[in-house]
Design a protein around this motif. Structure first.
Motif, PDB file in Angstrom:
ATOM      1  N   LYS A 191     -44.737 -17.592  47.238  1.00  0.00           N
ATOM      2  CA  LYS A 191     -45.751 -18.581  46.884  1.00  0.00           C
ATOM      3  C   LYS A 191     -46.398 -19.114  48.155  1.00  0.00           C
ATOM      4  N   GLY A 192     -47.654 -18.732  48.313  1.00  0.00           N
ATOM      5  CA  GLY A 192     -48.410 -19.194  49.467  1.00  0.00           C
ATOM      6  C   GLY A 192     -49.470 -20.195  49.065  1.00  0.00           C
ATOM      7  N   LYS A 193     -50.625 -20.086  49.710  1.00  0.00           N
ATOM      8  CA  LYS A 193     -51.745 -20.987  49.413  1.00  0.00           C
ATOM      9  C   LYS A 193     -53.017 -20.167  49.497  1.00  0.00           C
ATOM     10  N   GLY A 194     -53.718 -20.061  48.386  1.00  0.00           N
ATOM     11  CA  GLY A 194     -54.912 -19.245  48.346  1.00  0.00           C
ATOM     12  C   GLY A 194     -56.037 -19.821  49.183  1.00  0.00           C
ATOM     13  N   ALA A 195     -56.905 -18.926  49.650  1.00  0.00           N
ATOM     14  CA  ALA A 195     -58.032 -19.345  50.476  1.00  0.00           C
ATOM     15  C   ALA A 195     -59.083 -18.244  50.485  1.00  0.00           C
ATOM     16  N   HIS A 196     -60.240 -18.564  51.034  1.00  0.00           N
ATOM     17  CA  HIS A 196     -61.276 -17.553  51.239  1.00  0.00           C
ATOM     18  C   HIS A 196     -60.803 -16.609  52.337  1.00  0.00           C
ATOM     19  N   ALA A 197     -61.029 -15.319  52.124  1.00  0.00           N
ATOM     20  CA  ALA A 197     -60.565 -14.343  53.116  1.00  0.00           C
ATOM     21  C   ALA A 197     -61.245 -14.521  54.470  1.00  0.00           C
ATOM     22  N   ALA A 198     -62.414 -15.178  54.478  1.00  0.00           N
ATOM     23  CA  ALA A 198     -63.099 -15.439  55.747  1.00  0.00           C
ATOM     24  C   ALA A 198     -62.557 -16.677  56.450  1.00  0.00           C
ATOM     25  N   GLN A 199     -61.689 -17.431  55.739  1.00  0.00           N
ATOM     26  CA  GLN A 199     -61.111 -18.646  56.319  1.00  0.00           C
ATOM     27  C   GLN A 199     -59.592 -18.643  56.125  1.00  0.00           C
ATOM     28  N   PRO A 200     -58.913 -17.643  56.682  1.00  0.00           N
ATOM     29  CA  PRO A 200     -57.474 -17.518  56.441  1.00  0.00           C
ATOM     30  C   PRO A 200     -56.667 -18.689  56.975  1.00  0.00           C
ATOM     31  N   HIS A 201     -57.218 -19.405  57.948  1.00  0.00           N
ATOM     32  CA  HIS A 201     -56.474 -20.527  58.535  1.00  0.00           C
ATOM     33  C   HIS A 201     -56.326 -21.696  57.574  1.00  0.00           C
ATOM     34  N   LYS A 202     -57.089 -21.659  56.488  1.00  0.00           N
ATOM     35  CA  LYS A 202     -57.011 -22.730  55.510  1.00  0.00           C
ATOM     36  C   LYS A 202     -56.008 -22.432  54.386  1.00  0.00           C
ATOM     37  N   GLY A 203     -55.367 -21.291  54.477  1.00  0.00           N
ATOM     38  CA  GLY A 203     -54.404 -20.930  53.447  1.00  0.00           C
ATOM     39  C   GLY A 203     -53.078 -20.494  54.048  1.00  0.00           C
ATOM     40  N   ILE A 204     -52.185 -20.072  53.206  1.00  0.00           N
ATOM     41  CA  ILE A 204     -50.904 -19.456  53.606  1.00  0.00           C
ATOM     42  C   ILE A 204     -50.851 -18.103  52.917  1.00  0.00           C
ATOM     43  N   ASP A 205     -50.973 -17.058  53.690  1.00  0.00           N
ATOM     44  CA  ASP A 205     -51.170 -15.718  53.147  1.00  0.00           C
ATOM     45  C   ASP A 205     -49.846 -15.108  52.677  1.00  0.00           C
ATOM     46  N   PRO A 206     -49.623 -14.993  51.361  1.00  0.00           N
ATOM     47  CA  PRO A 206     -48.351 -14.444  50.875  1.00  0.00           C
ATOM     48  C   PRO A 206     -48.245 -12.934  51.109  1.00  0.00           C
ATOM     49  N   VAL A 207     -49.394 -12.271  51.305  1.00  0.00           N
ATOM     50  CA  VAL A 207     -49.355 -10.831  51.561  1.00  0.00           C
ATOM     51  C   VAL A 207     -48.699 -10.555  52.908  1.00  0.00           C
ATOM     52  N   MET A 208     -49.083 -11.305  53.925  1.00  0.00           N
ATOM     53  CA  MET A 208     -48.488 -11.104  55.246  1.00  0.00           C
ATOM     54  C   MET A 208     -47.004 -11.489  55.246  1.00  0.00           C
ATOM     55  N   VAL A 209     -46.644 -12.492  54.472  1.00  0.00           N
ATOM     56  CA  VAL A 209     -45.224 -12.844  54.340  1.00  0.00           C
ATOM     57  C   VAL A 209     -44.466 -11.694  53.699  1.00  0.00           C
ATOM     58  N   ALA A 210     -45.063 -11.088  52.663  1.00  0.00           N
ATOM     59  CA  ALA A 210     -44.419  -9.949  52.000  1.00  0.00           C
ATOM     60  C   ALA A 210     -44.216  -8.794  52.968  1.00  0.00           C
ATOM     61  N   VAL A 211     -45.208  -8.542  53.803  1.00  0.00           N
ATOM     62  CA  VAL A 211     -45.091  -7.459  54.785  1.00  0.00           C
ATOM     63  C   VAL A 211     -43.937  -7.731  55.738  1.00  0.00           C
ATOM     64  N   GLN A 212     -43.822  -8.951  56.205  1.00  0.00           N
ATOM     65  CA  GLN A 212     -42.738  -9.300  57.135  1.00  0.00           C
ATOM     66  C   GLN A 212     -41.372  -9.178  56.469  1.00  0.00           C
ATOM     67  N   ILE A 213     -41.267  -9.651  55.243  1.00  0.00           N
ATOM     68  CA  ILE A 213     -39.990  -9.568  54.527  1.00  0.00           C
ATOM     69  C   ILE A 213     -39.624  -8.113  54.274  1.00  0.00           C
ATOM     70  N   ALA A 214     -40.598  -7.307  53.845  1.00  0.00           N
ATOM     71  CA  ALA A 214     -40.328  -5.894  53.562  1.00  0.00           C
ATOM     72  C   ALA A 214     -39.783  -5.181  54.788  1.00  0.00           C
ATOM     73  N   GLN A 215     -40.392  -5.411  55.939  1.00  0.00           N
ATOM     74  CA  GLN A 215     -39.913  -4.774  57.165  1.00  0.00           C
ATOM     75  C   GLN A 215     -38.532  -5.295  57.563  1.00  0.00           C
ATOM     76  N   SER A 216     -38.329  -6.594  57.430  1.00  0.00           N
ATOM     77  CA  SER A 216     -37.041  -7.183  57.823  1.00  0.00           C
ATOM     78  C   SER A 216     -35.911  -6.729  56.915  1.00  0.00           C
ATOM     79  N   TRP A 217     -36.197  -6.553  55.638  1.00  0.00           N
ATOM     80  CA  TRP A 217     -35.155  -6.101  54.710  1.00  0.00           C
ATOM     81  C   TRP A 217     -34.582  -4.745  55.123  1.00  0.00           C
ATOM     82  N   GLN A 218     -35.415  -3.884  55.674  1.00  0.00           N
ATOM     83  CA  GLN A 218     -34.914  -2.567  56.056  1.00  0.00           C
ATOM     84  C   GLN A 218     -33.904  -2.635  57.203  1.00  0.00           C
TER      85      GLN A 218
END
Length: 397
Positions: A191-218
């Protein structure tokens, strides 16, 4: 091979039963017609029947002599929710349902053994022939245990058998200890925080969190588990987002974990949760983590495995027996039976598919494939093995 002559003579009838079951597949806990066929055959042969264990399960009771010794022989009955592509006469008549794992053959082999054991009774004790529902994801073995299988049918050991494509037809294989893996599922919502893709600093990107977790799980597999232990962690689904210019509120990851031992499974489940929680926190996100254990590892007991190997050698010949087969990361709910009772689970070779009648699909004859079909040449082999196993487990004095 040293097969049982009366069973060889009965092969055509067993083939008829098997192909009838193949044409009328039923999914887990829906095996009403199949159960009726099994119960009717057992009753016809003078075998008392218990019904209702595991909802649609059937148990036949074959007694002889005065001994209190008893063993169980198990076959599974359910089909898979998939479309058959074969067009031979005994192909599935029910769209979206298919016996693509050979449970029709397993049922027919055990029926053949039951008929012979009831007619000849060359043993002292009790043989329980256990026809189990819902192996394909329904944990029918556990349900039968919970419904009182071992209280109503007390047995000293239990044995199971599964056909295995790729092993030469009629060969038999087994290994002492872990032979099939546990089956487990995980579900992670970030659960992140949605935002405009042109203003990523205004949100919390759950996709990038998923990428980090996926790599760390391995790294759990490559750096936290002993290299001598076997385990698989597969992320099979990642879902997030609905537009190219929107950072979504959530991302989801789903997958499976397979292990041969419970301690390794315990460690992986715990570490997955910890890594997900702390990684998400580092990015300012939150997670919901669910881990579901389906089937435990299937672990063959030493004495029963050695005993089964000797019977296998007697029936098919020592040159056709592999007593150190490579374990598989596939799962099987017979594992629940082996947690409760000593026993052994073996493979019987189904061949490469040359046995299939005209009208088979163009795909390979492998389990869970729309072109699969059970090899009817195995019917007297498997039934003979069950008979000899029962007779040698419960010898006449």
């Amino acid at each position: 091979m040293k097969l049982v002559d009366p069973i060889i003579a009965f092969q055509s009838e067993l083939q008829h039963i098997r192909r009838d079951l193949h044409a009328h597949p039923e999914l887990c806990y829906e095996e009403r017609r199949t159960s009726d066929v099994v119960a009717a055959k057992l009753t016809e042969w003078g075998i008392p029947v218990i019904r209702g264990l595991g909802l649609t399960g059937v148990v036949g009771i074959i007694k002889n002599g005065s001994s209190n010794r008893a063993i169980g022989l198990r076959a599974d009955m359910d089909a898979l929710p998939m479309q058959e592509v074969n067009t031979f006469p005994h192909a599935s008549r029910h769209a979206g349902k298919m016996h693509a794992c050979g449970h029709d053959g397993h049922t027919a082999m055990l029926l053949g053994a039951a008929k012979h054991l009831a007619e000849h009774r060359n043993f002292d004790g009790t043989v329980y022939v256990v026809f189990q529902p819902a192996e394909e994801g329904g944990a029918g073995a556990r349900r039968m245990i919970e419904d009182g299988l071992f209280e109503q049918c007390p047995m000293d050991a239990i044995y199971g058998m599964h056909n295995w494509p790729g092993i030469p037809s009629g060969h038999m294989s087994v290994v002492e200890g872990p032979m099939m893996a546990s089956s487990n599922e995980f579900y992670l919502t970030i659960k992140g925080k949605g935002a405009h893709a042109a203003q990523p600093h205004k949100g919390i990107d759950p996709v990038m969190v998923a990428v980090q977790i996926a790599q760390s799980w391995q790294t759990i597999i490559s750096r936290q588990k002993s290299p001598l232990d076997t385990a698989v962690l597969s992320i099979t689904q990642i879902h997030a987002g609905s537009a190219t210019n929107v950072i979504p509120d959530e991302a989801k990851m789903v997958g499976t974990v397979r292990t041969f031992t419970t301690p390794v499974l315990d460690m992986i489940e715990t570490r997955m949760g910890e890594i997900a929680q702390h990684t998400a926190a580092a990015f300012g996100a939150e997670v919901e983590y669910k881990f579901r254990r389906n089937y435990p590892p299937l672990v063959n007991h030493a004495a029963e495995t050695r005993f089964a190997v000797e019977v296998m050698k007697e029936v098919v010949g020592a040159d056709k027996v592999d007593d150190n087969v490579e374990p598989t990361m596939g799962a099987e709910d017979f594992a629940f039976f082996l947690q409760a009772k000593p026993g052994c689970y073996i493979f019987i070779g189904n061949g490469e598919g040359d046995h299939r009648d005209g009208g088979h699909g163009l795909g390979p004859c492998v389990l869970h494939n729309g072109s699969y079909d059970f090899n009817d040449n195995l019917l007297p082999v498997g039934a003979s093995f069950w008979v000899r196993l029962a007779e040698k487990s419960l010898p006449l004095n």
